[in-house]
Write an enzyme that holds these catalytic residues in place. Structure first.
Site, PDB file in Angstrom:
ATOM      1  N   TYR A 142       0.852  -1.373  -0.159  1.00 31.57           N
ATOM      2  CA  TYR A 142      -0.062  -0.116  -0.047  1.00 31.57           C
ATOM      3  C   TYR A 142       0.785   1.363   0.236  1.00 31.57           C
ATOM      4  CZ  TYR A 142      -3.977  -2.770   1.187  1.00 31.57           C
ATOM      5  OH  TYR A 142      -5.170  -4.027   1.359  1.00 31.57           O
ATOM      6  N   LYS A 191       3.023 -15.478   2.546  1.00 32.63           N
ATOM      7  CA  LYS A 191       3.024 -16.326   1.222  1.00 32.63           C
ATOM      8  C   LYS A 191       4.277 -16.486   0.929  1.00 32.63           C
ATOM      9  CE  LYS A 191       0.274 -17.882  -2.267  1.00 32.63           C
ATOM     10  NZ  LYS A 191      -0.171 -18.947  -2.148  1.00 32.63           N
ATOM     11  N   ASP A 223      -3.281 -18.151   2.019  1.00 30.21           N
ATOM     12  CA  ASP A 223      -4.748 -18.970   1.409  1.00 30.21           C
ATOM     13  C   ASP A 223      -5.369 -20.079   2.305  1.00 30.21           C
ATOM     14  OD1 ASP A 223      -2.094 -19.882   0.901  1.00 30.21           O
ATOM     15  OD2 ASP A 223      -2.509 -20.594  -0.984  1.00 30.21           O
ATOM     16  N   ASP A 247      -5.408  -6.355   5.935  1.00 32.26           N
ATOM     17  CA  ASP A 247      -6.684  -5.715   5.444  1.00 32.26           C
ATOM     18  C   ASP A 247      -7.751  -6.764   5.308  1.00 32.26           C
ATOM     19  OD1 ASP A 247      -8.364  -3.764   4.410  1.00 32.26           O
ATOM     20  OD2 ASP A 247      -7.189  -3.315   2.751  1.00 32.26           O
ATOM     21  N   ASP A 251     -11.190  -8.018   7.920  1.00 29.59           N
ATOM     22  CA  ASP A 251     -12.614  -7.831   7.534  1.00 29.59           C
ATOM     23  C   ASP A 251     -13.123  -9.364   7.717  1.00 29.59           C
ATOM     24  OD1 ASP A 251     -12.464  -5.319   7.139  1.00 29.59           O
ATOM     25  OD2 ASP A 251     -13.098  -5.121   5.052  1.00 29.59           O
TER      26      ASP A 251
END
Ligand code: NAD
Length: 357
Positions: A142, A191, A223, A247, A251
């Site tokens: 980001y 990852k 994942d 992020d 959620d």
């Protein structure tokens, strides 16, 4: 013990939920021999209306001078058409960077009294869950270099994920410290089978963890983590991860707990000062109607007592009062079964919490 709290009420339901929370803080202060002084500052849409900018200089200075910051929510349709640099959300990014907040803590738990709101299967709900997401907030993709260029297949866009050892070390420490206040288990999500930043993440987290022999640390690929959160959320205690993975996963974690009106958050940097706010937005559809659920903001204040002021007893008492309210059937409209339950207003729910403190 006396503390200065900067209040950013913001827009929409922000003023209602922050004013409710101040009443709860005052009751906790009376009971635990604390003293709070409050100073309100504008940010978001209301600041744009007042001063022409979403985060006035006085607001930043006031927050830097305070012991901690409690925020309601910012934004609303009135300001949606303004250019990006003038949007209310700019205030949040500006505050995070001015206060040097690089750690985001988001607890997500299943309240037994609200288990019917949980979208998961009954056998999974029966096991319950209580986890803490620790998300890196100021690095990664980001904030990396980005751009547009001509590529092999024509115009293309690119973003960069970069993490320094220092950034990973400090977020790892925040997670390991938080785990010591909980069940002493950290799952680090990456990852590493694909990304070099993840491989550095993994080796750094494990090196920092050598200083915390009392905390167990496990790695999980992102994942798999997305899947485990809906299959077996009870296996998570503290989860630590990068900005983008955090992020998305935070959620997902908030969704499985059933009501966003109940979920608090804390953003922390070096030192004790932090920014405490509910995870929900400014709910313009119910603003000014005394219908908002104040519990996420009240629980954010409990986090503030615990992490900014080390007042664990007062924090525990507020959390216990919220639990008791829910067990006793107190409901605002967002968590009520409209046919069977009496619906409380924002002030009504606040009074129920205060009565149980
Ligand atoms: P929202 O969270 O404000 O609302 C989504 C739905 O949940 C609405 O139906 C709302 O009424 C309900 N809801 C949210 N909080 C509630 C509460 N405490 N009690 C009862 N019901 C509640 O999300 P949105 O509608 O996508 O966004 C509205 C505005 O808030 C936008 O301008 C958005 O940019 C902003 N926003 C701000 C923040 C923040 O300040 N941190 C976070 C998210 C969204």
């Amino acid at each position: 013990m006396s503390y200065q709290i900067a209040l950013i009420k913001g827009d929409g339901i922000g003023p209602e939920i922050v004013e409710s929370t101040v009443r709860v803080l005052d009751k906790a202060a009376e009971k635990y021999g604390l003293s709070f002084s409050y100073q309100s500052y504008p940010a978001g849409g209301c600041a744009i209306d007042l001063t022409g900018e979403p985060l006035p200089k006085e607001t930043v200075e006031g927050c830097l001078a305070a012991d901690s910051v409690l925020l309601g929510a910012v934004g609303g349709p009135k300001w949606d058409t303004l250019p990006g640099s003038l949007r209310p959300e700019k205030a949040l990014l500006g505050l995070r960077s001015a206060l040097g907040l690089y750690t985001n803590l988001r607890p997500a738990r299943l309240y037994p009294a609200l288990k019917d709101a949980c979208p998961l299967r009954a056998d999974i709900v029966a096991k319950g869950f209580d986890l803490l997401m620790v998300r890196e907030l100021t690095g990664g993709i980001y904030f990396g270099d980005r751009g547009r260029r001509d590529g092999k297949y024509g115009p293309e866009a690119w973003d960069t994920e970069a993490y320094s050892v220092m950034e990973i070390e400090r977020i790892a420490r925040a997670a390991l410290e938080a785990a010591r206040k909980r069940r002493k288990s950290v799952i680090s999500i990456d990852k590493a089978n694909v990304l070099e930043t993840s491989r550095l993440w993994r080796e750094t987290v494990h090196r920092v963890a050598e200083d915390y022999p009392d905390v167990t640390v496990e790695d999980m690929l992102v994942d798999n983590a997305a899947m485990q959160l809906v299959r077996n959320p009870s296996r998570f205690d503290v989860v630590v991860t990068s900005n983008m993975f955090g992020d998305i996963l935070s959620d997902e974690a908030s969704q499985i707990s059933g009501s966003i009106g109940l979920l608090p958050s804390a953003s922390l940097g070096e030192g004790k000062r932090g920014l405490y706010e509910p995870i929900h937005g400014s709910a313009p559809d119910i603003a000014g109607q005394n219908k908002a659920n104040p519990l996420a903001t009240i629980l954010s204040a409990a986090m503030m007592l615990r992490y900014a002021f080390d007042q664990d007893a007062a924090a525990d008492a507020i959390e216990a009062a919220v639990d008791a309210c829910l067990l006793d059937g107190c409901r605002t409209a967002d968590i009520a079964d409209a046919h069977t339950e009496r619906v409380l207003t924002c002030t009504g729910m606040t009074e129920e919490v205060i009565r149980r403190l």
